[in-house]
Enzyme design. Sequence first.
Site, PDB file in Angstrom:
ATOM      1  N   LYS A 170     -30.480  61.605 -18.066  1.00 58.31           N
ATOM      2  CA  LYS A 170     -32.192  62.333 -17.855  1.00 58.31           C
ATOM      3  C   LYS A 170     -32.088  62.724 -19.351  1.00 58.31           C
ATOM      4  O   LYS A 170     -31.483  63.544 -19.782  1.00 58.31           O
ATOM      5  CB  LYS A 170     -32.142  63.481 -17.072  1.00 58.31           C
ATOM      6  CG  LYS A 170     -33.148  63.987 -16.464  1.00 58.31           C
ATOM      7  CD  LYS A 170     -33.985  63.257 -15.104  1.00 58.31           C
ATOM      8  CE  LYS A 170     -35.552  63.842 -14.947  1.00 58.31           C
ATOM      9  NZ  LYS A 170     -35.580  63.384 -13.852  1.00 58.31           N
TER      10      LYS A 170
ATOM     11  N   SER B 149     -38.356  51.169 -10.927  1.00 55.98           N
ATOM     12  CA  SER B 149     -37.790  51.636 -12.395  1.00 55.98           C
ATOM     13  C   SER B 149     -37.285  50.226 -12.417  1.00 55.98           C
ATOM     14  O   SER B 149     -37.289  49.015 -13.945  1.00 55.98           O
ATOM     15  CB  SER B 149     -37.452  52.517 -12.877  1.00 55.98           C
ATOM     16  OG  SER B 149     -38.477  53.553 -13.185  1.00 55.98           O
TER      17      SER B 149
END
Length: 408
Positions: free
Chosen positions: A102, A343
Site C-alpha cells: 500500500k 486489477s
Amino acid sequence: MTSELEDAQKNLKNALEKIGEEDYYEQLKEPERFVEVNIPVEMDDGGTEIFKAYRSQHNMARGPGKGGIRFSTRVNEDEVKALSLWMSLKCAIADIPYGGAKGGVEVDPSKLSESEEERLSRNYIDSIAEIIGENRDVPAPDMNTGAKHMAWMMDEYSEDERELIPGVITGKPVEAFGSKGRADATGFGAVYIIEQIIKDEGLEAEELTAAVQGFGNAAAPAVKKLKEIGVKVVAVSDASGAVYDSEGLSYSQLLECKSERGEICMIGEEISNAELLELDVDFLIPGAIEGVITEENAESVSADYIVEIANGPTTGEADDILRERDVTVIPDVLTNSGGVTVSYYEWVQNRSGEYWSEEKVLKKLRENIQGAYRQFRDLRDSEGLYGRDAAYMIGAEKIVQTIKARNY
Ligand code: GLU
C-alpha cells in the site's frame, strides 16, 4: 482508541493462534519493507513544496506486492502499514497471486491544481521506482486517486524504463491499457456477495433494504448494482450529508447531482450520517472511510448485515461489541476484494496483450468473489465464528502455507 495497525495485528494474532500457526506472527505483524520518501513538487506559483509519502510492502510470498496509493491528509505510517497487511489477506482470500502492499501521500488533493496533482503523481512514482515493477510491486488507485493518476504514473515509469510497461500499475483508464469493468469492480463485487447471501437465505431482493455510506468510486457502483438486483437503497451519504427515502432513492438522480455539483442532492429527507448508520435496514454498507462504526454507535447499529466496502470502517472496540451482539459482518478484506481482483485481470491482460470484454471480466469477478464468499461462509458457519475472524483465518492460512512451501 487503538490504531488500525494495532487492530489488524490483534486480529492477525488471533487468527494465527486459531489455525495453530502463531509462530508466523513475528514475520507477519510488520511489513517486509517500508519506505518513507519526501517528494519535492513544483507548485504553480513557482515555489516548491515537500510532501511526505510512503510505500509499505507487507508480504510478498504469494506474489508481487499489490495495493493502492491514497492521497489524503490522514495518511500516516501506521495506517499505510495496516492497509498493506489487509491487502496481503485480501489477495489471499480472493485467491489471486499477489502479496500485499500500500502507498500513501500526505496531501489534501482538493488544494492542488490538475497540473500539481500530475507532478505529484509522477514524482511519487519516481521516488518509489526502485522498489516497484510488474513482478515486484504493482500499485493501483485508492482514496482520492483514480484512473488518470494511474495513467500518469504508468507513463512516468515507462518513460524512465525506456519501454512501455503497462503492467506496473492497474486501475488505468480503458483508453490507456486499463481493463473494462475495473471502475465498477469494488462496488459490484460487494453486491455479488449480497446476491449470494440472498440466495443462501432464500430471501426476496425486492423486500430488502440497504443504507450506503458514501457515494464515491466504490460505493456509487454498489448503489447502481443494488438497484439492478432489486434491493431498495433507502439512504445514501457523502461528506456533504445523508439523504433518506423509505421508498428508495434514484441512482440516476444521485449520480447526476454528484457529477454536476460534486455532492449528492437531498432528493429525500435529509438525515445525519450518524442516523444513517443506525437505520433499521437489511444491509448497512459503509463504503467511504475508516473508523465510522465505533464503540459509541456499535450498540445502535440495527442492520442485519454490515457489508464493509471501505477498508477498516469498523474500529477494534466496535468489533468487540458487534461480536458480542452477534451481528453478521462481511469484512472488508473479503467484501471489497473485487477491486483488486479486476486489477489482477488488468495485469493479466497487460502481460498477454489480449484484452477482454466487460462481460467476460464481470462474469469472472462474480464467480471468483462468490466462491471466496462461500469458502468464508462455510468456515464461519461450521465453526461458529465471527465474520472477521473467519476471513483472517482463511487469508492467514494461505499466506503461511506459501511461506512454508517456498521456505520464504
Ligand atoms: N485500493 C484498492 C483496495 O484497497 C484496490 C487495490 C488494487 O487494485 O490493487 O483494495
